[in-house]
Structures are given as structure tokens and as C-alpha cells.
Enzyme design. Structure first.
Site, PDB file in Angstrom:
ATOM      1  N   GLY A 242      44.820   3.448 -16.991  1.00  0.00           N
ATOM      2  CA  GLY A 242      43.372   3.331 -17.020  1.00  0.00           C
ATOM      3  C   GLY A 242      42.795   3.480 -15.627  1.00  0.00           C
ATOM      4  CB  SER A 243      39.497   2.593 -14.307  1.00  0.00           C
ATOM      5  OG  SER A 243      39.420   1.181 -14.382  1.00  0.00           O
ATOM      6  CB  THR A 244      41.658   2.929  -9.378  1.00  0.00           C
ATOM      7  OG1 THR A 244      42.417   4.139  -9.484  1.00  0.00           O
ATOM      8  CG2 THR A 244      42.071   2.201  -8.113  1.00  0.00           C
ATOM      9  N   GLY A 247      43.082  -1.554 -12.762  1.00  0.00           N
ATOM     10  CA  GLY A 247      44.435  -1.707 -12.244  1.00  0.00           C
ATOM     11  C   GLY A 247      44.522  -2.720 -11.127  1.00  0.00           C
ATOM     12  CD  GLU A 264      48.421   7.672 -15.350  1.00  0.00           C
ATOM     13  OE1 GLU A 264      47.651   8.021 -14.410  1.00  0.00           O
ATOM     14  OE2 GLU A 264      48.177   7.869 -16.531  1.00  0.00           O
ATOM     15  CB  CYS A 298      44.622  10.570 -15.514  1.00  0.00           C
ATOM     16  SG  CYS A 298      46.231  11.063 -16.135  1.00  0.00           S
TER      17      CYS A 298
END
Length: 491
Positions: A242-244, A247, A264, A298
Site C-alpha cells: 500500500g502507500s508509504t 507503511g 511493498e 505501483c
């Protein structure tokens, strides 16, 4: 428009529940979430809004299955046969899975039918083969005496799998496959926007004979169910795509018991076209890299760097390529670009486009919302962008390409690396030596030369910098679901 298959209609008509300990069960709170068709904004189903109590029940079931159930100690060949059986059952229901995926996500039915479902089946069969190949080593001991020293690969334990909405089924099986092959037990939390194929997958898993508690599926909001899973003290590992931003929040959530993390995350991947590139191949590949799946990939090639002497030619070709995409509902076989997944995502993409306009960039094609229904944005190409603009720096996750001419080829590596991300890159040139040297300088997890994105369950996947931690797929992917134990015996 095509009619839904009978089984798809039945799938949508039934009441959805959580899968916990081998049984379908109601959510503790009784709350539910609407499932919205992104092609028209209509509600097509309702799914359980799982919360902390449901996650706790699922973790207890997974822990019991790991500590005292048959799965971790099952002979590898039997686990392999079950994974293969799951793949067979998905393949037998490929039309239903494809229609559910398209209804839920919005992507073209041809993509769901010929990419998402077959790739998911292939991935499960790949991981089925790994069940019999997880092994340790014998090691020498440099001490007086006689020893037998060995290493063992053992399952890490109870794992939480948190999957994204852009490739729902593929993402689920790409995590489930290695986790099951390694002998772990699982709580799967699919993205709240796209949970239909995960719930259908749960039925298939039960039909395949996977023991109770080995795979549990809890739907719900990421900020509620996902957060509870990430923070749970009896979960040994989280694998998240997903999104940083999310994360980074998981790093804090993992502190309590130092659970293992595979992350990831986002990307802002460059496509580089050198002066001698074959434009007949490079232009359509660059277009597909950003416009397929409505740019919700991504590894999307969202930054384009072109040798200045070829820039106008490339832009002309890309504008023509963008015009060929036919926007429409994913269930229409003629559609080649569906809607964005949600109104939230459409507004986010349009905010970036409007920001570029306001900062003085040039929209050379697209840049508009399309239609009064659904969440459509047309293919967009933006030029005259400075490195400081938001569209040049932030992951947009939509069909938006930022194109820049380059005068000095020696600047390309620095331009490619001028981002907080490092997921992928693509290089186009006939000079393979130049491509290889450039590839060595670019800090990204996957780099392709003279081809678009290439992925598969056997190819390690992950990123440098803020694109994540660890690797999925291949030997690296399955080892991330194991712990390494050393056993030394004095003889």
C-alpha cells in the site's frame, strides 16, 4: 455491456460474513460497509466492517491452528496439493472471479479475465512447488571437537496480510501462497474498497480442505481492522502492500512485539528513452506503463525522461496512444480504461492535475474528469514541469504522466534518483552497454531494458528507499515467512 454470469449474481446476492476458524461468522459490531461500483457509483453489496474484537477472534484461531493444528507439521507434499487445489478451483471459476474483480475495482473485464485471474492461478501453482523445497544447510564449526551443525527454516508463525485495492486477487494470492507454503497461519485483511474476490477466495480455500484457523479473512476499514491487526501482540509478522504513509505507521505498530515486517510501498518510477531507442516499441510501452489499470499500478512509469532531440516525436506518439484508450465501465468488452477505484481516488488525482495547472505546467492532453457518473479521469500528459512540483514528486496513482526533455544523458541517473522512492525504472535504447551502465546507477528494485514492466512469482519484487522493506516473490519471498534456527550437536 455484458450480463453477469449466474454464479456472479448469486455471489453478490448472499450475505457476506467474516471467515474465522473455518466458519463464516457475523461481525461483532453488526456494522457493514457499502461496496460501490466505481463505474457508476452504485452500491452492489455490503460487507462486514470488522473491528478489533473480530481481529482478536481471528488471531486466536490462527494461533491455535499454528500451535496445535495440523498445518505447520503437515508433510510438505500435502500442503502443496492443497495449494494446487485452490488454484484449480479458482481456474474453474475464472469468469466469476473476473466479473467480481471488475465490478469491485472497475478495471476492464479483459484485464481481469486474461491477466488478474490467470496470474493468480499461476502464482499459487508456483508456491505449491515451493512447499517441498524449504530447507536449511549444514555448517562447519571452527572449534575443537566434533560437531554436527545445521540450520532449519521454520514458519514465522501467525501472519497478517494486508492487501491493496489495485490488484485485489493477485495481491492476496501473492502473499497467501508463500505464507501457506512456509507453514504459517494467516489473517487476511483485504482493502475495504475491493474485498469481494477475497471473500470468494475464502470459500474456495474451505472447499480445498485447508484446516480451520489456517486462513482467516476479516474485512473492514484499514484504520480500524488493519490497525488492530498490525498492533496485535500475538501476530508474528505483517506483510503489507500500500502507500508509504501507511507503511510508516506500521513500523510504529510493530514495536510492541517487534513483529517482522515486509512493506511493498509507493513508487514514482521513471521511463527513460535514449536517442537511439526504437520508438515503435518504446512509445506504446511508455503509454501502457502509465495508462493501463488507469495508472493504478505501483510500478507505473509516471515520470518520463526523453532525449531532447526525440522529445517532440515521442510526445506526438504518446498523445495518439492516449487517444486510443476507450474509457467506460469495466464490464463493457470494448473498454480499455476503466474508472478509478473510488471518488476519493478520483478527487486525489484531479487535485494533482489542478495543482500542476496552478503551478504553470502544461497539460498537453487529458486532465479532465469524464462523465457525470463513476470515477473516470482521461489519460493525461503534463509537460513544462519543474522538479519541485507536486506532480513530479508525489505518487499520484492515476493515469497521469509527467514528461521532461533531457539535454545531457549523463544527468539521467541523477534525474531518475531524484525521488524518495525506488521501486522500478525502464530504459529504452539499442545500446545495451549504455543501458546496463545506467541501470547500475539507478537506485530501484526492478529495472527493465527495452520492455515494459515484467513481473512474476519467481522474480524478487520490492523497492529501495521509501518504496519499502524486503522482497516478495522467489526464494526471498518465501524466506520472509520463515525464521532461521541453528542447531548444533556435539558428537
Amino acid at each position: 455491456m455484458i450480463d453477469l454470469k449466474e454464479q456472479t449474481r448469486l455471489s453478490l446476492a448472499r450475505p457476506f460474513q467474516l471467515l474465522i476458524d473455518g466458519r463464516w461468522t457475523d461481525v461483532e459490531s453488526g456494522e457493514a460497509l457499502d461496496v460501490v461500483n466505481p463505474a457508476d457509483g452504485g452500491i452492489i453489496a455490503r460487507i462486514p466492517a470488522g473491528g478489533g474484537a473480530d481481529i482478536d477472534r481471528a488471531v486466536i484461531a490462527a494461533r491455535r491452528a499454528f500451535e496445535s493444528g495440523p498445518w505447520p507439521s503437515m508433510i510438505p507434499g500435502e500442503r502443496s496439493r492443497m495449494l494446487w487445489r485452490i488454484a484449480d478451483l479458482i481456474e474453474a471459476r475464472k469468469e466469476e472471479f473476473a466479473e467480481l474483480e471488475t465490478l469491485d475495482n472497475g478495471k476492464p473485464i479483459m484485464m481481469s479475465t486474461w491477466v488478474d485471474v490467470p496470474a493468480s492461478v499461476a502464482a499459487l501453482r508456483y508456491w505449491a512447488g515451493w512447499c517441498t523445497k524449504i530447507a536449511g544447510e549444514t555448517r562447519a564449526v571452527d572449534l575443537p571437537g566434533e560437531f554436527l551443525a545445521m540450520t532449519l527454516r521454520e514458519p514465522v508463525g501467525v501472519v497478517g496480510l494486508i492487501t491493496p485495492w489495485n490488484f485485489p486477487l493477485m495481491s492476496a494470492v501473492s502473499k497467501l501462497g508463500p505464507a501457506l507454503a512456509a507453514g504459517c497461519t494467516i489473517i487476511l485483511k483485504p482493502a475495504e474498497q475491493t474485498s469481494l474476490t477475497a471473500l470468494r477466495l475464502g470459500e474456495v480455500i474451505l472447499e480445498a480442505g485447508v484446516p480451520p484457523g489456517v486462513v482467516n479473512i476479516v474485512t473492514g476499514l484499514g484504520a480500524v481492522a488493519g490497525a488492530a491487526l498490525a498492533e496485535h501482540g500475538d501476530v508474528d509478522k505483517i506483510s503489507f502492500t500500500g502507500s508509504t504513509a501507511v507503511g510508516k505507521s506500521l513500523i510504529g505498530a510493530a514495536r510492541g512485539n517487534l513483529k517482522r515486517l515486509t512493506l511493498e510501498l509507493g513508487g514514482k518510477s521513471p521511463t527513460i528513452i535514449l536517442p537511439d531507442a526504437d520508438l515503435k516499441r518504446a512509445i506504446p510501452a511508455a503509454a501502457n506503463s502509465i495508462f493501463l489499470n488507469s495508472g493504478q499500478i505501483c510500478v507505473a512509469g509516471s515520470r518520463l525522461y526523453v532525449a531532447r532531440e526525440r522529445f517532440d516525436e515521442v510526445m506526438e506518439g504518446l498523445v495518439k496512444a492516449a487517444a486510443k484508450f476507450r474509457l467506460g465501465p469495466g464490464l463493457d468488452p470494448a473498454t480499455t480504461m476503466g474508472p478509478l477505484v473510488s471518488d476519493t481516488q478520483r478527487r486525489r488525482v484531479m487535485d494533482h492535475i489542478d495543482s500542476a495547472r496552478g503551478e504553470g505546467a502544461s497539460i498537453i492532453t487529458g486532465g479532465n474528469r469524464v462523465g457525470d457518473q463513476g470515477y473516470f479521469v482521461d489519460p493525461t500528459i503534463i509537460c513544462n514541469v519543474t522538479p519541485q512540483m507536486r506532480v513530479a514528486r508525489e505518487e499520484i496513482f492515476g493515469p497521469v504522466l509527467v514528461a521532461t526533455p533531457v539535454d545531457d544523458p549523463d544527468e539521467l541517473a541523477a534525474l531518475a534518483n531524484d525521488t524518495e522512492y525506488g521501486l522500478s525504472a525502464s530504459i529504452w535504447t539499442r545500446d545495451i552497454s549504455a543501458a546496463y551502465r545506467l541501470a547500475r546507477k539507478i537506485r530501484a528494485g526492478t529495472i527493465t531494458i527495452n520492455t515494459g514492466s515484467v513481473a512474476g512469482p519467481n522474480l524478487p519484487f520490492g523497492g529501495f528507499k521509501q518504496s519499502g522493506w524486503g522482497r516478495e516473490n522467489g526464494a526471498d519471498g518465501i524466506e520472509s515467512f520463515t525464521e532461521l534456527k541453528t542447531v548444533v550437536t556435539a558428537l
